[in-house]
Motif scaffolding. Structure first.
Motif, mmCIF file in Angstrom:
data_model
loop_
_atom_site.group_PDB
_atom_site.id
_atom_site.type_symbol
_atom_site.label_atom_id
_atom_site.label_comp_id
_atom_site.label_asym_id
_atom_site.label_seq_id
_atom_site.Cartn_x
_atom_site.Cartn_y
_atom_site.Cartn_z
ATOM 1 N N SER A 66 0.810 -1.212 0.000
ATOM 2 C CA SER A 66 0.000 0.000 0.000
ATOM 3 C C SER A 66 0.845 1.263 0.000
ATOM 4 O O SER A 66 0.320 2.359 -0.192
ATOM 5 N N VAL A 67 2.160 1.110 0.231
ATOM 6 C CA VAL A 67 3.069 2.256 0.230
ATOM 7 C C VAL A 67 4.309 1.918 -0.591
ATOM 8 O O VAL A 67 4.670 0.754 -0.763
ATOM 9 N N ILE A 68 4.970 2.960 -1.075
ATOM 10 C CA ILE A 68 6.200 2.779 -1.835
ATOM 11 C C ILE A 68 7.212 3.826 -1.394
ATOM 12 O O ILE A 68 6.894 5.012 -1.266
ATOM 13 N N CYS A 69 8.425 3.379 -1.111
ATOM 14 C CA CYS A 69 9.521 4.272 -0.727
ATOM 15 C C CYS A 69 10.045 4.975 -1.972
ATOM 16 O O CYS A 69 10.458 4.318 -2.935
ATOM 17 N N CYS A 70 10.036 6.305 -1.952
ATOM 18 C CA CYS A 70 10.491 7.089 -3.101
ATOM 19 C C CYS A 70 11.725 7.888 -2.703
ATOM 20 O O CYS A 70 11.619 8.898 -1.991
ATOM 21 N N SER A 71 12.891 7.429 -3.130
ATOM 22 C CA SER A 71 14.147 8.076 -2.765
ATOM 23 C C SER A 71 15.226 7.702 -3.762
ATOM 24 O O SER A 71 15.232 6.588 -4.303
ATOM 25 N N ARG A 72 16.162 8.630 -3.968
ATOM 26 C CA ARG A 72 17.334 8.309 -4.785
ATOM 27 C C ARG A 72 18.467 7.756 -3.931
ATOM 28 O O ARG A 72 19.517 7.390 -4.444
ATOM 29 N N ASP A 73 18.269 7.683 -2.610
ATOM 30 C CA ASP A 73 19.282 7.183 -1.692
ATOM 31 C C ASP A 73 19.269 5.655 -1.679
ATOM 32 O O ASP A 73 18.265 5.034 -1.329
ATOM 33 N N LYS A 74 20.377 5.051 -2.040
ATOM 34 C CA LYS A 74 20.477 3.597 -2.139
ATOM 35 C C LYS A 74 20.299 2.900 -0.802
ATOM 36 O O LYS A 74 19.891 1.734 -0.742
ATOM 37 N N ASP A 75 20.589 3.583 0.302
ATOM 38 C CA ASP A 75 20.595 2.941 1.615
ATOM 39 C C ASP A 75 19.218 2.424 2.015
ATOM 40 O O ASP A 75 19.108 1.416 2.723
ATOM 41 N N LEU A 76 18.162 3.082 1.593
ATOM 42 C CA LEU A 76 16.817 2.675 1.990
ATOM 43 C C LEU A 76 16.421 1.345 1.361
ATOM 44 O O LEU A 76 15.489 0.687 1.838
ATOM 45 N N ARG A 77 17.129 0.943 0.322
ATOM 46 C CA ARG A 77 16.761 -0.272 -0.402
ATOM 47 C C ARG A 77 17.210 -1.545 0.308
ATOM 48 O O ARG A 77 17.082 -2.640 -0.249
ATOM 49 N N ILE A 78 17.702 -1.426 1.533
ATOM 50 C CA ILE A 78 17.973 -2.630 2.320
ATOM 51 C C ILE A 78 16.670 -3.164 2.917
ATOM 52 O O ILE A 78 16.625 -4.310 3.390
ATOM 53 N N VAL A 79 15.603 -2.366 2.895
ATOM 54 C CA VAL A 79 14.340 -2.738 3.524
ATOM 55 C C VAL A 79 13.398 -3.342 2.479
ATOM 56 O O VAL A 79 13.204 -2.778 1.403
ATOM 57 N N ALA A 80 12.804 -4.475 2.820
ATOM 58 C CA ALA A 80 11.881 -5.135 1.894
ATOM 59 C C ALA A 80 10.649 -4.265 1.649
ATOM 60 O O ALA A 80 10.174 -3.567 2.550
#
Length: 297
Positions: free
Chosen positions: A148-162
């Motif tokens: 229901s939500v999507i992480c919107c960021s250009r920061d690669k670090d947040l992509r460790i979270v499923a």
């Protein structure tokens, strides 16, 4: 779908578009704020369109003293309890190097104007004691399974979270996703050959594999050293074929013990706390840090 937008990045991006150096005089020219605020509104609409958003976005900002003061004015006007500024806990954690010590302090002219505009015109979350990135990951962890939500960021670090992730294109940085990141993730080792023939390597990744790879490589952007003498090749060769967090932890802990001896847990703890994205809060809203895999019940 609702976009959780990393607005720390967005503020800088839009503010930098709000000024330029005149090619003839060499002087800084600042654009009118109506133009700049229009760029922000348009960018948010573009992000929402790319992510199939069906609800208005939530903008996340890292709190500082100035921003906290602005938030408190709004809270006071609404008759709500004011908040107290808390610095990012990572500044106290970092012992080897100053956290984000290489960042430039000078901000674009419209930096604070844009943040004030965000507070006035969008639903915003201002982090206390941690970063906006952490609060995005907390929300992603709560709702990620529901898509229901999507992480919107250009920061690669947040992509460790499923969960669902999107990064918008900017300059030489290509668009990422929208893409679902699974818990374990993956790694890619990239080779770069300079004109003089010198070969260097970099590593990209998602999920827990990328988190554990950073414990080896560190993160130069945030001035985090990682494992002394570690690098992309060691990280990739050590972790790429592993398929469980237990195996990844055992591998990285072993590398730290080999490098630091009996003090390895202390060294590992510092890097973990600097690199782990907070995903849960306690009952008082404080960050719950990563629990070492071998210390879990």
């Amino acid at each position: 779908m609702r976009c959780l937008i990393d607005s720390d990045i967005l503020v800088y991006e839009i503010a930098n578009c709000g000024q330029f150096i005149d090619p003839d005089s060499g002087e800084l020219v600042v654009r009118e704020f109506d133009y700049v605020s229009g760029l922000l509104d348009q960018k948010i609409k573009e992000i929402e369109a790319e992510c199939w958003a069906t609800e208005p976005s939530i903008l996340f900002l890292t709190g500082d003293r100035k921003l906290t003061k602005s938030v408190n004015k709004k809270l006071k006007h609404e008759g709500k309890k004011e908040i107290e500024f808390k610095p990012n806990f990572r500044f106290d954690v970092a012992k080897q190097k100053e956290y984000k010590g290489t960042r430039k302090q000078e901000k674009p002219f419209h930096y604070n104007n844009i943040r004030e505009y965000m507070l006035a015109n969008y639903e915003c979350v201002v982090s206390e004691g941690m970063e906006a990135d952490d609060m995005i990951c907390v929300e992603l962890k709560r709702n990620g399974d529901k898509l229901s939500v999507i992480c919107c960021s250009r920061d690669k670090d947040l992509r460790i979270v499923a969960g669902m992730h999107f990064g918008w294109e900017c300059g030489r940085q290509p668009q990422f996703g929208p893409q679902r990141v699974d818990e374990i993730g993956s790694l890619t080792l990239k080779t770069h050959t300079a004109k003089d023939g010198k070969v260097t390597y970099s590593i990209k990744g998602i999920g827990l594999k990328f988190f554990y790879s950073q414990l080896i490589t560190g993160d130069s952007v945030d001035n985090i050293p990682g494992l002394r003498g570690g690098g992309p090749v060691l990280a990739f060769n050590s972790l790429n074929d592993l398929s469980t967090e237990a195996a990844m932890f055992e591998c990285v802990a072993g590398l730290y013990e080999k490098k630091y001896g009996e003090d390895y847990r202390r060294e590992l703890r510092e890097q973990v706390d600097l690199l782990w994205m907070i995903q849960e809060l306690d009952d008082e809203g404080n960050p719950i840090k990563y629990v070492m895999y071998d210390e879990r019940n």
